[in-house]
Write a protein that holds these residues in place. Structure first.
Motif, PDB file in Angstrom:
ATOM      1  N   ASP A  41       0.626  -1.482  -0.072  1.00 52.68           N
ATOM      2  CA  ASP A  41      -0.070   0.333  -0.095  1.00 52.68           C
ATOM      3  C   ASP A  41       0.747   1.081  -0.276  1.00 52.68           C
ATOM      4  O   ASP A  41       0.682   2.070  -0.600  1.00 52.68           O
ATOM      5  CB  ASP A  41      -1.526  -0.084   0.829  1.00 52.68           C
ATOM      6  N   LEU A  42       1.933   0.774   0.284  1.00 55.29           N
ATOM      7  CA  LEU A  42       2.743   2.845   0.665  1.00 55.29           C
ATOM      8  C   LEU A  42       3.445   2.569  -0.395  1.00 55.29           C
ATOM      9  O   LEU A  42       3.603   3.814  -0.865  1.00 55.29           O
ATOM     10  CB  LEU A  42       3.775   1.911   1.786  1.00 55.29           C
ATOM     11  N   ARG A  43       3.508   1.603  -1.359  1.00 56.52           N
ATOM     12  CA  ARG A  43       4.551   1.833  -2.545  1.00 56.52           C
ATOM     13  C   ARG A  43       3.449   2.558  -3.602  1.00 56.52           C
ATOM     14  O   ARG A  43       3.857   2.969  -4.394  1.00 56.52           O
ATOM     15  CB  ARG A  43       4.795   0.212  -2.511  1.00 56.52           C
ATOM     16  N   VAL A  44       2.658   2.012  -3.093  1.00 53.51           N
ATOM     17  CA  VAL A  44       1.366   2.614  -4.228  1.00 53.51           C
ATOM     18  C   VAL A  44       1.194   4.149  -4.089  1.00 53.51           C
ATOM     19  O   VAL A  44       1.165   4.839  -4.919  1.00 53.51           O
ATOM     20  CB  VAL A  44       0.540   1.366  -4.611  1.00 53.51           C
ATOM     21  N   ALA A  45       0.745   4.557  -2.379  1.00 51.06           N
ATOM     22  CA  ALA A  45       0.699   5.232  -2.351  1.00 51.06           C
ATOM     23  C   ALA A  45       1.707   6.856  -2.085  1.00 51.06           C
ATOM     24  O   ALA A  45       1.664   7.595  -3.081  1.00 51.06           O
ATOM     25  CB  ALA A  45       0.105   5.902  -0.597  1.00 51.06           C
ATOM     26  N   PHE A  46       3.244   6.353  -2.211  1.00 49.49           N
ATOM     27  CA  PHE A  46       4.151   7.354  -2.312  1.00 49.49           C
ATOM     28  C   PHE A  46       5.193   6.635  -3.579  1.00 49.49           C
ATOM     29  O   PHE A  46       6.536   6.848  -4.030  1.00 49.49           O
ATOM     30  CB  PHE A  46       4.767   6.994  -1.146  1.00 49.49           C
ATOM     31  N   ASN A  47       4.479   7.281  -5.068  1.00 49.19           N
ATOM     32  CA  ASN A  47       5.347   7.003  -5.981  1.00 49.19           C
ATOM     33  C   ASN A  47       5.685   8.764  -6.371  1.00 49.19           C
ATOM     34  O   ASN A  47       5.095   9.487  -5.569  1.00 49.19           O
ATOM     35  CB  ASN A  47       4.206   6.550  -7.032  1.00 49.19           C
ATOM     36  N   TRP A  48       6.624   8.720  -7.127  1.00 45.61           N
ATOM     37  CA  TRP A  48       6.872  10.183  -7.763  1.00 45.61           C
ATOM     38  C   TRP A  48       6.033  11.097  -8.077  1.00 45.61           C
ATOM     39  O   TRP A  48       6.171  12.155  -7.413  1.00 45.61           O
ATOM     40  CB  TRP A  48       8.343   9.998  -7.845  1.00 45.61           C
ATOM     41  N   ARG A  49       4.938  10.825  -9.002  1.00 49.10           N
ATOM     42  CA  ARG A  49       3.724  11.481  -9.275  1.00 49.10           C
ATOM     43  C   ARG A  49       2.736  11.848  -7.924  1.00 49.10           C
ATOM     44  O   ARG A  49       2.975  13.359  -8.043  1.00 49.10           O
ATOM     45  CB  ARG A  49       3.497  10.977 -10.672  1.00 49.10           C
ATOM     46  N   SER A  50       2.581  10.761  -7.754  1.00 44.80           N
ATOM     47  CA  SER A  50       1.711  11.117  -6.474  1.00 44.80           C
ATOM     48  C   SER A  50       2.804  12.049  -5.140  1.00 44.80           C
ATOM     49  O   SER A  50       2.234  13.092  -4.568  1.00 44.80           O
ATOM     50  CB  SER A  50       1.099   9.527  -5.802  1.00 44.80           C
TER      51      SER A  50
END
Length: 170
Positions: free
Chosen positions: A140-149
């Motif tokens: 979940d954290l990897r999905v949330a904290f991508n560079w675009r977001s």
């Protein structure tokens, strides 16, 4: 919660015992882990699903059947067809809403149930389930904290930080 303080001591003790059992079951067999976590996994994945629908991430599937994932087990998952920089953060961090639900439940529990030891223990057990399953997974954290977001949400977070820390003129 101005009820008998001893009830809350018993509730806190129950919370600690449940946390110890939870920790111990992580090293148990998969069947024990699945049974112990079933309610929480359902709540966690439903949070992702609900927020995914609201933010138009187009849910593609949901699984509550445990399966091997690398070195460990994945107890549940929700997949989406349209994760963008805008919806990645709310969809991935949706289970944090379970913590807000736990707070709301704690605030209103005794307006629904007559204060008693069993009602207090049920409250602490419910809050335990919600809080322990509110934590986002590593995935979940990897999905949330991508560079675009991060680029998209950084100005918003900075503005909120300024708003809440800026000295107010009275």
């Amino acid at each position: 919660m101005g009820h008998y303080p001893l009830w809350h001591v018993c509730g806190a003790a129950l919370f600690i015992v449940l946390a110890a059992i939870h920790r111990r079951t992580r090293s148990s067999g998969v069947f024990t882990v699945v049974l112990w976590n079933l309610t929480g996994v359902i709540l966690h994945e439903l949070a992702h699903l609900l927020v995914g629908v609201v933010f138009r991430a187009r849910p593609a599937g949901m699984s509550l059947v445990p399966h091997r994932d690398g070195n460990g087990w994945r107890l549940g998952s929700v997949s989406f067809r349209r994760i963008t920089a805008v919806n990645a953060v709310p969809v991935a961090l949706a289970p944090l809403g379970l913590a807000a639900l736990a707070y709301w439940l704690a605030r209103h529990w005794f307006s629904w149930y007559k204060p008693s030891l069993p009602a207090t223990l049920a409250l602490y057990g419910s809050v335990f389930i919600l809080l322990y399953n509110a934590l986002p997974s590593r995935r979940d954290l990897r999905v949330a904290f991508n560079w675009r977001s991060i680029l998209l949400y950084s100005p918003l977070l900075a503005a909120l930080a300024c708003y809440f820390t800026w000295p107010r003129v009275r």
